[in-house]
Design a protein around this motif. Sequence first.
Motif, PDB file in Angstrom:
ATOM      1  N   THR A 234      11.816   6.286   7.765  1.00 51.18           N
ATOM      2  CA  THR A 234      11.255   5.106   7.097  1.00 51.18           C
ATOM      3  C   THR A 234       9.735   5.075   7.203  1.00 51.18           C
ATOM      4  O   THR A 234       9.034   4.885   6.195  1.00 51.18           O
ATOM      5  CB  THR A 234      11.842   3.828   7.706  1.00 51.18           C
ATOM      6  N   GLN A 235       9.222   5.267   8.400  1.00 46.52           N
ATOM      7  CA  GLN A 235       7.778   5.175   8.606  1.00 46.52           C
ATOM      8  C   GLN A 235       7.029   6.306   7.897  1.00 46.52           C
ATOM      9  O   GLN A 235       5.965   6.069   7.299  1.00 46.52           O
ATOM     10  CB  GLN A 235       7.460   5.181  10.106  1.00 46.52           C
TER      11      GLN A 235
ATOM     12  N   LEU B 164       7.019   5.595   4.135  1.00 39.69           N
ATOM     13  CA  LEU B 164       6.066   4.539   3.796  1.00 39.69           C
ATOM     14  C   LEU B 164       4.626   5.059   3.783  1.00 39.69           C
ATOM     15  O   LEU B 164       3.791   4.558   3.028  1.00 39.69           O
ATOM     16  CB  LEU B 164       6.193   3.385   4.787  1.00 39.69           C
TER      17      LEU B 164
ATOM     18  N   SER C  29       5.169  -0.642  -1.181  1.00 38.85           N
ATOM     19  CA  SER C  29       5.739  -0.455   0.156  1.00 38.85           C
ATOM     20  C   SER C  29       7.056  -1.214   0.292  1.00 38.85           C
ATOM     21  O   SER C  29       8.019  -0.703   0.881  1.00 38.85           O
ATOM     22  CB  SER C  29       4.749  -0.929   1.226  1.00 38.85           C
TER      23      SER C  29
ATOM     24  N   LEU D 263      10.518   0.654   0.946  1.00 35.10           N
ATOM     25  CA  LEU D 263      11.319   0.282   2.115  1.00 35.10           C
ATOM     26  C   LEU D 263      12.743  -0.073   1.711  1.00 35.10           C
ATOM     27  O   LEU D 263      13.715   0.361   2.348  1.00 35.10           O
ATOM     28  CB  LEU D 263      10.662  -0.903   2.826  1.00 35.10           C
TER      29      LEU D 263
ATOM     30  N   SER E  65       0.051   2.365   6.296  1.00 38.30           N
ATOM     31  CA  SER E  65       1.478   2.131   6.027  1.00 38.30           C
ATOM     32  C   SER E  65       2.117   1.270   7.119  1.00 38.30           C
ATOM     33  O   SER E  65       2.931   0.389   6.821  1.00 38.30           O
ATOM     34  CB  SER E  65       2.223   3.455   5.897  1.00 38.30           C
TER      35      SER E  65
ATOM     36  N   PHE F 275       3.812  -2.315   6.589  1.00 35.89           N
ATOM     37  CA  PHE F 275       5.148  -2.570   7.137  1.00 35.89           C
ATOM     38  C   PHE F 275       5.139  -3.838   7.991  1.00 35.89           C
ATOM     39  O   PHE F 275       6.043  -4.676   7.894  1.00 35.89           O
ATOM     40  CB  PHE F 275       5.596  -1.368   7.970  1.00 35.89           C
TER      41      PHE F 275
END
Length: 278
Positions: A30-31, A34, A53, A57, A237, A241
């Motif tokens: 996920t990270q 992003l 973003s 996500l 990012s 988030f």
Amino acid sequence: MVLVNEQRKLSASLPLICRCIISCILVLLTQLTLSLVPRFFAASPFIVQFALSGLVLLLVQTLCGWCRRLLGVCASAPAFVFFNILFIWGFYIAVVRQAVSSLIGGLFNIEVAMIIIGLCSIMSKDPGLITNEFPHLDKLVEGSELGVDPDNENSLSRKRVRYCKICKAHVEGFDHHCPAFGNCIGQNNYFLFIVLLVGFLATEASYVACSAQFVGKSQNFDKSQSENDWVVNLATSTMLFSILQLLWQAVFFMWHIYCVCFNVRTDELTGRNIPSFK
């Protein structure tokens, strides 16, 4: 005999270990996904990067859910939350703290440590589980409520006892089952839940401020693109988030403030036909 018991314990813990490993992989995926948003849309306005973003996500989580169902594996929501905290904290210590003062850095580290302690507490704390001490407890299934007895302060209705089909237990003062914390939110841990929610908001706001400061300073340095681009992209990012988490948690916090002010529970405001609430 001892060896058999050890093997049983290991067999019982293996599924949990596997779920934690899958959650860790999902956090990294996920990270890193992003971080592609500021990488390929660096020239776009911040609001565009923010919207992208959110879409990325949502897409990543949806695709990961399909893949987990296809492969027949499960992840752990509390582990996903925990590993996200560790990822943000680790990146802050390794990179972002260079751009902030020692005082702000110390405060942020304390905030993260308190959140981790709070997470461990709320996951292990009894939310208000009740036993078969009430005569008609078996009739209270899946969120239904018995008739109101205003003269009996110990009645199930006055105690707002609900049945949680996930925990398969009756909970006093039941508000909702929180997948992120892996526990019901009830009479005994509702205050801790609100405090933890405030802690998340404060910590995420602090990280947004710190990472924004780091990104601003990094963009003023005359370094080669290959040296610091990936670091700035990851800082941007993770900041985006954190803003996404900050927004929905702020709405969630205001919802619970409303519930506290009007003495109602989330479970009572989600379409259940409860005579006492009407």
